[in-house]
Write a protein that holds these residues in place. Structure first.
Motif, PDB file in Angstrom:
ATOM      1  N   SER A  92     -21.437  -4.457  25.353  1.00 46.05           N
ATOM      2  CA  SER A  92     -21.445  -5.808  25.920  1.00 46.05           C
ATOM      3  C   SER A  92     -20.047  -6.271  26.308  1.00 46.05           C
ATOM      4  O   SER A  92     -19.896  -7.106  27.207  1.00 46.05           O
ATOM      5  N   THR A  93     -19.048  -5.760  25.631  1.00 46.37           N
ATOM      6  CA  THR A  93     -17.664  -6.131  25.941  1.00 46.37           C
ATOM      7  C   THR A  93     -16.850  -4.947  26.445  1.00 46.37           C
ATOM      8  O   THR A  93     -15.666  -5.091  26.742  1.00 46.37           O
ATOM      9  N   ASP A  94     -17.503  -3.777  26.520  1.00 45.77           N
ATOM     10  CA  ASP A  94     -16.823  -2.553  26.950  1.00 45.77           C
ATOM     11  C   ASP A  94     -15.565  -2.331  26.121  1.00 45.77           C
ATOM     12  O   ASP A  94     -14.475  -2.053  26.646  1.00 45.77           O
ATOM     13  N   SER A  95     -15.722  -2.456  24.827  1.00 41.93           N
ATOM     14  CA  SER A  95     -14.584  -2.255  23.938  1.00 41.93           C
ATOM     15  C   SER A  95     -14.969  -1.331  22.802  1.00 41.93           C
ATOM     16  O   SER A  95     -16.144  -1.248  22.438  1.00 41.93           O
ATOM     17  N   ALA A  96     -13.983  -0.662  22.280  1.00 41.98           N
ATOM     18  CA  ALA A  96     -14.209   0.275  21.192  1.00 41.98           C
ATOM     19  C   ALA A  96     -13.442  -0.174  19.961  1.00 41.98           C
ATOM     20  O   ALA A  96     -12.379  -0.785  20.066  1.00 41.98           O
ATOM     21  N   ALA A  97     -14.006   0.128  18.823  1.00 43.76           N
ATOM     22  CA  ALA A  97     -13.347  -0.142  17.552  1.00 43.76           C
ATOM     23  C   ALA A  97     -13.119   1.180  16.837  1.00 43.76           C
ATOM     24  O   ALA A  97     -14.024   2.012  16.778  1.00 43.76           O
ATOM     25  N   ASN A  98     -11.929   1.348  16.331  1.00 46.12           N
ATOM     26  CA  ASN A  98     -11.576   2.561  15.580  1.00 46.12           C
ATOM     27  C   ASN A  98     -10.683   2.086  14.433  1.00 46.12           C
ATOM     28  O   ASN A  98      -9.478   1.989  14.561  1.00 46.12           O
ATOM     29  N   ASP A  99     -11.333   1.761  13.324  1.00 42.82           N
ATOM     30  CA  ASP A  99     -10.633   1.122  12.215  1.00 42.82           C
ATOM     31  C   ASP A  99     -10.488   2.056  11.021  1.00 42.82           C
ATOM     32  O   ASP A  99     -11.334   2.921  10.801  1.00 42.82           O
ATOM     33  N   TRP A 100      -9.427   1.812  10.244  1.00 41.78           N
ATOM     34  CA  TRP A 100      -9.104   2.668   9.116  1.00 41.78           C
ATOM     35  C   TRP A 100      -8.965   1.881   7.834  1.00 41.78           C
ATOM     36  O   TRP A 100      -8.464   0.752   7.840  1.00 41.78           O
ATOM     37  N   GLY A 101      -9.417   2.478   6.768  1.00 42.82           N
ATOM     38  CA  GLY A 101      -9.182   1.914   5.458  1.00 42.82           C
ATOM     39  C   GLY A 101      -7.858   2.391   4.896  1.00 42.82           C
ATOM     40  O   GLY A 101      -7.189   3.254   5.476  1.00 42.82           O
ATOM     41  N   GLN A 102      -7.499   1.843   3.759  1.00 36.91           N
ATOM     42  CA  GLN A 102      -6.298   2.331   3.096  1.00 36.91           C
ATOM     43  C   GLN A 102      -6.605   3.721   2.543  1.00 36.91           C
ATOM     44  O   GLN A 102      -7.736   4.043   2.237  1.00 36.91           O
ATOM     45  N   GLY A 103      -5.661   4.543   2.476  1.00 36.71           N
ATOM     46  CA  GLY A 103      -5.905   5.892   1.986  1.00 36.71           C
ATOM     47  C   GLY A 103      -6.081   5.929   0.487  1.00 36.71           C
ATOM     48  O   GLY A 103      -5.587   5.074  -0.245  1.00 36.71           O
ATOM     49  N   THR A 104      -6.809   6.932   0.058  1.00 39.19           N
ATOM     50  CA  THR A 104      -6.971   7.162  -1.367  1.00 39.19           C
ATOM     51  C   THR A 104      -6.638   8.622  -1.647  1.00 39.19           C
ATOM     52  O   THR A 104      -7.105   9.523  -0.947  1.00 39.19           O
ATOM     53  N   LEU A 105      -5.830   8.848  -2.667  1.00 37.22           N
ATOM     54  CA  LEU A 105      -5.319  10.189  -2.930  1.00 37.22           C
ATOM     55  C   LEU A 105      -6.296  11.002  -3.773  1.00 37.22           C
ATOM     56  O   LEU A 105      -6.781  10.543  -4.807  1.00 37.22           O
ATOM     57  N   VAL A 106      -6.550  12.189  -3.309  1.00 31.09           N
ATOM     58  CA  VAL A 106      -7.326  13.178  -4.059  1.00 31.09           C
ATOM     59  C   VAL A 106      -6.405  14.355  -4.357  1.00 31.09           C
ATOM     60  O   VAL A 106      -5.840  14.955  -3.446  1.00 31.09           O
ATOM     61  N   THR A 107      -6.268  14.651  -5.626  1.00 29.29           N
ATOM     62  CA  THR A 107      -5.421  15.766  -6.050  1.00 29.29           C
ATOM     63  C   THR A 107      -6.268  16.750  -6.837  1.00 29.29           C
ATOM     64  O   THR A 107      -6.907  16.371  -7.823  1.00 29.29           O
ATOM     65  N   VAL A 108      -6.265  17.999  -6.389  1.00 25.51           N
ATOM     66  CA  VAL A 108      -7.028  19.049  -7.058  1.00 25.51           C
ATOM     67  C   VAL A 108      -6.040  20.057  -7.635  1.00 25.51           C
ATOM     68  O   VAL A 108      -5.297  20.696  -6.890  1.00 25.51           O
ATOM     69  N   SER A 109      -6.057  20.168  -8.938  1.00 27.98           N
ATOM     70  CA  SER A 109      -5.136  21.090  -9.596  1.00 27.98           C
ATOM     71  C   SER A 109      -5.790  22.449  -9.795  1.00 27.98           C
ATOM     72  O   SER A 109      -7.007  22.559  -9.981  1.00 27.98           O
ATOM     73  N   SER A 110      -4.974  23.472  -9.738  1.00 28.66           N
ATOM     74  CA  SER A 110      -5.502  24.835  -9.872  1.00 28.66           C
ATOM     75  C   SER A 110      -5.528  25.285 -11.329  1.00 28.66           C
ATOM     76  O   SER A 110      -5.001  24.639 -12.209  1.00 28.66           O
TER      77      SER A 110
END
Length: 120
Positions: free
Chosen positions: A102-120
């Motif tokens: 209807s407005t010929d517009s796009a939204a591309n929004d981001w949240g704050q990042g969240t850290l995932v750490t995988v230890s070996s």
């Protein structure tokens, strides 16, 4: 659209984690929500995404291990991550993507990042 992510943390290889993201604001009825990640020194990459219609896409590296789901009524998306590997270590970002014809517009929004750490 505002995105609030939760989850993440530290886990040993082979373990599981769940990430959740809630969207608020002017949410279009047709959209895609998903997760991207960015490891140190690497570009941000798509992990998984899901449309309001239920279509999904996954990175090859996570197929069979990660599952994305969403609740359209609550505007939430969840990423269940199983059999995590050290190479999954990254900052994970929630994403909202939509096109308003209807407005010929796009939204591309981001949240704050969240850290995932995988230890070996």
């Amino acid at each position: 659209v505002q995105l609030q992510a939760s989850g993440g943390g530290l886990v040993q290889a082979g373990g599981s984690l769940s990430l959740s993201c809630a969207a608020s604001g002017s949410i279009l009825s047709v959209n895609a929500m998903g997760w991207y990640r960015q490891a140190p020194g690497k570009e941000r990459e798509l992990v998984a995404a899901m449309t309001t219609g239920g279509s999904t896409t996954y990175a090859d590296s996570v197929k069979g291990r990660f599952t994305i789901s969403r609740d359209n009524a609550k505007n939430t998306v969840t990423l269940q991550m199983n059999n995590l590997k050290p190479e999954d270590t990254a900052v994970y970002y929630c994403n909202y993507l939509a096109y308003d014809s209807s407005t010929d517009s796009a939204a591309n929004d981001w949240g704050q990042g969240t850290l995932v750490t995988v230890s070996s």
